[in-house]
Write a protein that holds these residues in place. Structure first.
Motif, PDB file in Angstrom:
ATOM      1  N   ASP A 192      45.946  -3.743  27.675  1.00 59.72           N
ATOM      2  CA  ASP A 192      46.074  -2.259  27.975  1.00 59.72           C
ATOM      3  C   ASP A 192      44.897  -1.662  27.924  1.00 59.72           C
ATOM      4  OD1 ASP A 192      46.991  -1.435  25.026  1.00 59.72           O
ATOM      5  OD2 ASP A 192      48.081  -3.528  25.728  1.00 59.72           O
ATOM      6  N   GLY A 193      44.729  -1.454  26.593  1.00 58.84           N
ATOM      7  CA  GLY A 193      43.552  -0.846  26.557  1.00 58.84           C
ATOM      8  C   GLY A 193      43.810   0.199  25.393  1.00 58.84           C
ATOM      9  N   ALA A 199      39.569  -0.990  24.196  1.00 59.40           N
ATOM     10  CA  ALA A 199      39.354  -1.987  25.294  1.00 59.40           C
ATOM     11  C   ALA A 199      37.847  -3.438  24.421  1.00 59.40           C
ATOM     12  CB  ALA A 199      38.730  -1.494  26.215  1.00 59.40           C
ATOM     13  N   TRP A 219      49.367  -5.702  30.873  1.00 57.32           N
ATOM     14  CA  TRP A 219      48.266  -4.307  31.452  1.00 57.32           C
ATOM     15  C   TRP A 219      48.833  -3.542  32.726  1.00 57.32           C
ATOM     16  CZ3 TRP A 219      49.580  -6.109  36.945  1.00 57.32           C
ATOM     17  CH2 TRP A 219      50.587  -7.099  37.471  1.00 57.32           C
ATOM     18  N   ASP A 223      44.533  -1.234  38.124  1.00 61.42           N
ATOM     19  CA  ASP A 223      43.740  -0.775  37.599  1.00 61.42           C
ATOM     20  C   ASP A 223      43.681  -0.902  35.840  1.00 61.42           C
ATOM     21  OD1 ASP A 223      43.277   1.441  39.484  1.00 61.42           O
ATOM     22  OD2 ASP A 223      44.644   3.086  38.598  1.00 61.42           O
ATOM     23  N   ARG A 224      44.245  -0.674  35.397  1.00 62.51           N
ATOM     24  CA  ARG A 224      44.211  -1.395  33.102  1.00 62.51           C
ATOM     25  C   ARG A 224      43.612  -3.027  33.826  1.00 62.51           C
ATOM     26  NH1 ARG A 224      48.273   1.548  29.789  1.00 62.51           N
ATOM     27  NH2 ARG A 224      47.794   3.322  30.113  1.00 62.51           N
ATOM     28  N   ALA A 227      39.981  -2.936  34.925  1.00 60.01           N
ATOM     29  CA  ALA A 227      39.082  -2.048  33.777  1.00 60.01           C
ATOM     30  C   ALA A 227      38.640  -3.794  32.802  1.00 60.01           C
ATOM     31  CB  ALA A 227      39.044  -1.476  32.996  1.00 60.01           C
TER      32      ALA A 227
END
Length: 268
Positions: A192-193, A199, A219, A223-224, A227
């Motif tokens: 999920d960052g 990240a 996630w 987009d995540r 990434a």
């Protein structure tokens, strides 16, 4: 639709694609050929083969060659009510990762947090499946007021494979934690960052494990997910499955570490 969106985003960013108690087996090294096989959950399994289905968020269903089934981060609903896992794990007492009311038919319910400030200590066997844990710390809101040993990393040992679910990981793991976990052939990693780890920190954890198969979870958006894949692509092959499942064995693990994106779906 999700698969198409992921493909489109990866293409736009230039990602390339490719193809007694038993002693723990997770301290040995493994070698294998590149081969992952999508399959239908519940169909007969070949000897020494494990089926993994991504149910969504942080939940996976694992089926062993001996017919045992496990569900990670069990929240009480896996789809088909007639499917009763033999064991469920809940790594953290968070509403999207556990339930206080598990199906009473489940023989083994494993909660990854201990009582009275003590770490959970789990090492159980059911049929051909061994499940154990290694705890990690949780940070509190805004990075303060965390909880020691509040998260459990669960390790599933079956058919010579070591499969790790990192749970709601909030810390870069220590040497001692890595040693306690041992070898991981497959790792389920939150990407999920931010809700778990940034990240860069999560990438360092994944790179150190060097598992042959990395299954992204947690996630929230394509987009995540993209990434994370972009950050890892220099050291990993990337594959996007056409469905929620994969069959693996020790001999069929990818030769080069591979990120495999599974499309989430409950058990029909």
């Amino acid at each position: 639709m999700l698969r198409l969106a992921i493909f489109a985003l990866l293409a736009l960013t230039g990602v390339a694609f490719a193809e007694g108690r038993r002693d723990s087996a997770c301290l040995a090294m493994s070698e294998g050929e590149a081969r992952v096989i999508p399959a239908a959950f519940g169909a007969p399994l070949a000897e020494e083969t494990v089926r993994i289905r991504f149910l969504g968020h942080a939940s996976f269903a694992l089926e062993t060659p001996g017919g045992k089934a496990a569900v990670t981060d069990y929240t009480g609903y896996i789809g088909n009510p007639d499917v009763v896992p033999d064991v469920v794990t809940m790594n953290i007492a968070h509403d999207t990762h556990y339930t206080d009311t598990p199906d009473p038919r489940i023989p083994l319910v494993l909660r990854g947090w201990g009582e009275l400030g003590q770490p959970a200590r789990i090492d159980e066997e059911i049929g051909d499946l061994r499940v154990r844990n290694v705890t990690s710390d949780l940070r509190g809101p805004f990075g303060e007021g965390g909880r020691k040993d509040g998260n459990s990393i669960f390790i599933f040992e079956v058919a010579g494979l070591c499969i790790g679910h990192l749970g709601h990981l909030h810390q870069v793991l220590s040497d001692a934690q890595h040693a306690a976990i041992g070898r991981l052939d497959v790792v389920m990693v939150p990407v999920d960052g931010g809700f778990t780890m940034d990240a860069d920190s999560m990438a360092s954890v994944v790179n150190r494990f060097r598992a042959r198969l990395v299954l992204p979870m947690h996630w929230f958006s394509a987009d995540r997910l993209v990434a994370f894949v972009k950050r890892m692509e220099a050291g990993f092959e990337v594959d996007v499955a056409s469905g929620p499942e994969v069959e693996i064995s020790l001999d069929s693990l990818p030769r080069r570490p591979t990120i495999l994106v599974l499309e989430p779906a409950l058990i029909p």
